[in-house]
Design an enzyme around this catalytic site. Structure first.
Site, PDB file in Angstrom:
ATOM      1  N   SER A 504       0.827  -1.201   0.000  1.00  0.00           N
ATOM      2  CA  SER A 504       0.000   0.000   0.000  1.00  0.00           C
ATOM      3  C   SER A 504       0.870   1.265   0.000  1.00  0.00           C
ATOM      4  O   SER A 504       1.673   1.460  -0.900  1.00  0.00           O
ATOM      5  CB  SER A 504      -0.947  -0.042   1.205  1.00  0.00           C
ATOM      6  OG  SER A 504      -1.997   0.878   1.068  1.00  0.00           O
ATOM      7  N   ASP A 618      -5.942  -4.095  -1.854  1.00  0.00           N
ATOM      8  CA  ASP A 618      -4.835  -3.725  -0.976  1.00  0.00           C
ATOM      9  C   ASP A 618      -4.160  -4.947  -0.343  1.00  0.00           C
ATOM     10  O   ASP A 618      -4.827  -5.827   0.210  1.00  0.00           O
ATOM     11  CB  ASP A 618      -5.359  -2.808   0.131  1.00  0.00           C
ATOM     12  CG  ASP A 618      -4.246  -2.002   0.775  1.00  0.00           C
ATOM     13  OD1 ASP A 618      -3.286  -2.611   1.252  1.00  0.00           O
ATOM     14  OD2 ASP A 618      -4.352  -0.763   0.786  1.00  0.00           O
TER      15      ASP A 618
END
Length: 759
Positions: A504, A618
């Site tokens: 991320s 993610d």
């Protein structure tokens, strides 16, 4: 009555020639249609030494002689009969012909040119590699062989082996004539698991690796053998099949003692038989109990230039300077060796004896090839732990003639590690096209080295010597800005980073650093991307996500362009999660923007990244602190960085102000919520976690359980104290950067001590 020989058909020759042994029926059929039949008259020169060839010939009828001219002297070196071939090297390289082929008796050949050959192998990369491998093997000089040095040398060796330390000289003298002395080139197999046992081996010189597999063919044990070790001694007692596959990693001299010879000699000496049997049994017990620790081979590095005018000596000297800080280092070229032996003719045994002597007194040995001396080059390539393919970055292209000739036949599993080292002398030049360069070569990794800086050689040295440092950066939204300050502190404190990756926000910061930006540049770029441009404010109707993602895509694409992960200065990866397959996805190749977009696709906030029928979100859902991934990618020393989130519990308590009494699982109506915000405790109400924050926290909490694994896989585990900040606090850019910087400065001294860095 004499009858004219029947001409072989093209299909018969292709089917009976080992050159085409591993090709599919479809490829053979395509090749058969591509050959052209050519009549060759007597005394016709078909190929000429020194000329650039572009065709392969298969002989159907007639006979041909092969001549080589050296130092002005022409010598016949062989004959070619029907069913054989010549000129195969020209199909994959424009290297000059190394011999002249003349027709002795008129006949017929089948000819295929390079362009027709390429068409036959289009989209058949694996078959082409098999073809290249056979070409290389056909020209190879080094093979397993049995020879005997002086009896005195064998006796001295056997007497020095601990297993025979209690055996008298008389018994050794009786055993010596029964021994086999074996030369095993690096990459060759000594024994395979399951083979019938017929004796034991004593390693005189060199290094070997073993592996043991279970019934599911999974590797359950590996290790090394080196000078003085015994291999397969249990077979003398049990006669059971070999329990491991053993392959030479360096060219070896090995003594074999057969079971028959052992029994014949030791049966005459019961006390010695009892003593040795007892020692073997003890070694067997130690092996089973895991007490025996295999020895690691010394580091022998061979340089392999892809351009003939590349200064290998200059590179070797720079590498040597870096290696000398860690241990005694020597550079050896063919001219050095020939000078030591008086420039006389030499054999493999002479060269190996010299190599063994040098490596025994040095921790590191750098070898340089001499493509004009085939024996020298083949020997050092089979007596090395690692091969560095050196190339000026802007001149790297397809496989060179030398690569095909000397590297095409390497073992897939046990050969030396190969790395492509691309050299950059121009500060304005950056890596490009790396993926295409690696696709055609069997290499484990690529190193981009800027020759105008010492950092590249120092980093390469850490990779070569098992000291590489990998930095794994965790995700956490705006909290990831603290990574910038940490990187700045590490740079100031000269803490090296050889590999970098993240999840991320950590993946984004890592990618910018891997592009070659220093800490100051990283800060400038990150602020422009995430703080100034407000990349997460293109809201949409929340059918799939709250944010459309188009602006985020545009900003990322405009920044990284068409850059590929393979073209980053440092090895890099980003972690994403596959919703489709419920597993981690590691991006370590391909477009950088795709890796960043997938790794940061927070469920509910950004739409999933869709590619190849797979939904990617993610990476924090499964692995927010990818220290284990960094370890799997080969980092020897792993630093993992987490972003603390414990402080969010304070904000959670504020939820009590908006819930109805005795109904803590349901929110009040929208109108009542608005009323409370207007006339209620305004300051408190605005601190209530909003939808975006809750969605992000839910994503990161899902991987909190992986934190323990990250700690276990890390040599250093850092947790930046950013718990008081929210996941969307992009405006607090400099505060977060400062926290990371201060944390790095405070811990730098202890980290450097753990890394063995002085100063």
């Amino acid at each position: 009555m004499w009858s004219k020989p029947t001409a072989l058909s093209i299909k018969e020759i292709i089917s009976g020639t080992d050159l085409f042994l591993n090709l599919s029926a479809e490829t053979k059929e395509h090749l058969a249609r591509s050959f052209v039949k050519v009549k060759v008259p007597k005394k016709k020169i078909v190929v000429k030494q020194g000329e650039h060839g572009d065709a392969l010939y298969l002989v159907a009828t007639g006979s041909f002689s092969v001549y080589v001219t050296s130092a002005g002297k022409k010598e016949k070196v062989g004959e070619i009969k029907p069913g054989s071939c010549f000129g195969e090297g020209a199909l994959v390289t424009d290297e000059p012909r190394n011999a002249t082929v003349v027709c002795d008796q008129s006949g017929t050949v089948y000819r295929i040119g390079r362009e027709e050959f390429k068409k036959a192998f289009k989209d058949r990369g694996e078959e082409l590699n098999a073809f290249v491998k056979l070409i290389s093997r056909r020209s190879r000089a080094l093979h397993r062989s049995v020879f005997r040095p002086e009896p005195r040398r064998i006796k001295e060796l056997i007497s020095s082996v601990p297993l025979f330390s209690g055996v008298g000289p008389k018994l050794i003298s009786e055993l010596e004539p029964e021994m086999e002395w074996i030369f095993l080139p690096g990459g060759e197999t000594l024994m395979r698991q399951g083979d019938k046992a017929d004796g034991m081996y004593v390693v005189v010189n060199g290094s070997l690796v073993y592996e043991v597999r279970n019934h599911e063919n999974t590797i359950v044990s590996t290790g090394h053998f080196s000078k003085g070790d015994l291999i397969g001694e249990i077979a003398l007692l049990t006669g059971e099949p070999r329990t491991a596959t053993v392959v030479a990693t360096l060219s070896c001299e090995i003594v074999k003692i057969s079971t028959k010879a052992f029994e014949a000699v030791f049966s005459k000496h019961p006390p010695s038989m009892y003593a040795i049997t007892k020692l073997i049994a003890e070694r067997f017990t130690n092996d089973r109990m895991g007490k025996r620790m295999p020895k690691q081979p010394r580091s022998i590095i061979t340089l392999f230039p892809l351009q003939k005018d590349l200064s290998v000596r200059s590179f070797a000297q720079n590498l040597s300077q870096a290696l000398k800080k860690l241990g005694r280092t020597a550079i050896l070229e063919s001219r050095d060796f020939k000078k030591r032996i008086g420039n006389r003719e030499y054999a493999v045994a002479d060269l190996l004896e010299s190599l063994y002597q040098i490596q025994d007194s040095h921790e590191f040995l750098i070898l340089c090839p001499d493509f004009e001396d085939k024996l020298w080059t083949e020997t050092i390539l089979h007596h090395t732990n690692r091969i560095l393919l050196l190339s000026e970055a802007h001149r790297t292209g397809g496989l060179t003639a030398e690569e095909i000739r000397f590297l095409g036949d390497s073992e897939e599993n046990f050969g030396p590690i190969r790395e492509l080292v691309l050299l950059y002398s121009n500060p304005n030049e950056r890596p490009t096209n790396t993926a295409n360069l690696t696709r055609i070569r069997k290499i484990s990794s690529v190193r981009h080295i800027r020759t105008y800086s010492n950092h590249g050689f120092e980093s390469l040295t850490r990779f070569l010597t098992g000291r590489s440092v990998g930095l794994a950066l965790g995700g956490g939204g705006a909290k990831g800005l603290a990574h910038i300050g940490l990187l700045k502190a590490m740079q100031e404190e000269n803490i090296p980073i050889d590999m970098i990756g993240g999840t991320s926000a950590g993946a984004l910061m890592a990618s910018i650093y891997a592009m070659g930006y220093d800490a100051e540049g990283l800060e400038r770029v990150a602020k422009a991307l995430m703080s100034d441009k407000k990349t997460l404010n293109d809201y949409t109707v929340p059918v799939v996500s709250l944010i459309r993602g188009k602006k985020f895509n545009t900003v990322i694409k405009n920044f990284v362009g068409n850059r590929m992960i393979e073209d980053l200065w440092l090895p890099y990866f980003a972690v994403a999660t596959s919703l489709t397959k419920s597993q981690k996805v590691i991006f370590d190749r391909g477009p950088v923007w795709k890796a960043l977009r997938a790794s940061a696709s927070i469920p509910g906030i950004l739409p999933p990244f869709y590619e190849k029928n797979e939904l990617l979100v993610d990476g924090a859902m499964l692995d927010n602190i990818p220290g284990a991934v960094m370890r799997e990618r080969g980092a020897d020393f792993v630093i993992s960085v987490a972003l603390s989130s414990e402080g969010d519990a304070t904000a959670d308590e504020i939820f009590s102000a908006i819930y109805e009494e005795n109904n803590s699982g349901a929110l009040p109506s929208a109108l009542r919520m608005l009323f409370k915000r207007i006339i209620g405790k305004t300051q408190i109400q605005k601190d209530v976690p909003n939808l975006l924050s809750l969605l992000m926290r839910a994503t990161f909490v899902a991987s909190d359980a992986a934190k323990a694994k990250a700690k276990a896989e890390s040599d250093i585990f850092a947790e930046l104290p950013v718990e008081q900040y929210g996941l969307f606090d992009w405006k607090k850019f400099y505060e977060l950067v400062d926290i990371g910087y201060k944390y790095g400065k405070a811990h730098a001294k202890s980290w450097k001590k753990q890394l063995g860095i002085r100063g």
